[in-house]
Design a protein around this motif. Structure first.
Motif, PDB file in Angstrom:
ATOM      1  N   SER A  89       5.275  48.493 -66.442  1.00 44.17           N
ATOM      2  CA  SER A  89       6.129  48.172 -67.585  1.00 44.17           C
ATOM      3  C   SER A  89       5.324  47.667 -68.777  1.00 44.17           C
ATOM      4  CB  SER A  89       7.194  47.140 -67.188  1.00 44.17           C
ATOM      5  OG  SER A  89       6.581  45.943 -66.732  1.00 44.17           O
ATOM      6  N   VAL A 105       8.679  54.021 -64.426  1.00 46.81           N
ATOM      7  CA  VAL A 105       8.151  52.728 -64.872  1.00 46.81           C
ATOM      8  C   VAL A 105       8.383  51.698 -63.776  1.00 46.81           C
ATOM      9  CG1 VAL A 105       8.237  50.951 -66.655  1.00 46.81           C
ATOM     10  CG2 VAL A 105       8.671  53.342 -67.258  1.00 46.81           C
ATOM     11  N   ALA A 144       8.175  47.809 -62.579  1.00 48.39           N
ATOM     12  CA  ALA A 144       8.122  46.432 -63.070  1.00 48.39           C
ATOM     13  C   ALA A 144       6.901  45.757 -62.469  1.00 48.39           C
ATOM     14  CB  ALA A 144       9.388  45.685 -62.687  1.00 48.39           C
ATOM     15  N   PHE A 161      11.244  44.997 -66.356  1.00 50.35           N
ATOM     16  CA  PHE A 161      11.415  46.444 -66.355  1.00 50.35           C
ATOM     17  C   PHE A 161      11.861  46.888 -67.737  1.00 50.35           C
ATOM     18  CE2 PHE A 161      14.153  50.156 -65.950  1.00 50.35           C
ATOM     19  CZ  PHE A 161      13.286  51.017 -65.307  1.00 50.35           C
TER      20      PHE A 161
END
Length: 64
Positions: A28, A51, A53, A59
């Protein structure tokens, strides 16, 4: 899953390993920086972007 060495192109990787779809997985913290990458729109058109986190940030959703 195949890790692409820095400096390689997504087109070359897809042809080399014979995959129909590429997924680029980034943290992220990297997503906001992608706008400054070379030809980011082309990259987003070529592959899905996942993506993840990270411990350093929340996120974030990829721009569409």
């Amino acid at each position: 899953m195949v890790e692409v060495p820095r400096g390689h192109r997504a087109e070359d990787l897809g042809a080399q390993v014979g995959v129909a779809e590429l997924v680029l997985v980034v943290g992220s913290d990297t997503l906001p920086e992608m706008a400054g990458w070379r030809e980011p729109a082309r990259l987003f058109a070529m592959c899905e972007v996942g993506v993840v986190a990270g411990e350093t940030g929340p996120f974030l959703e990829a721009p569409v």
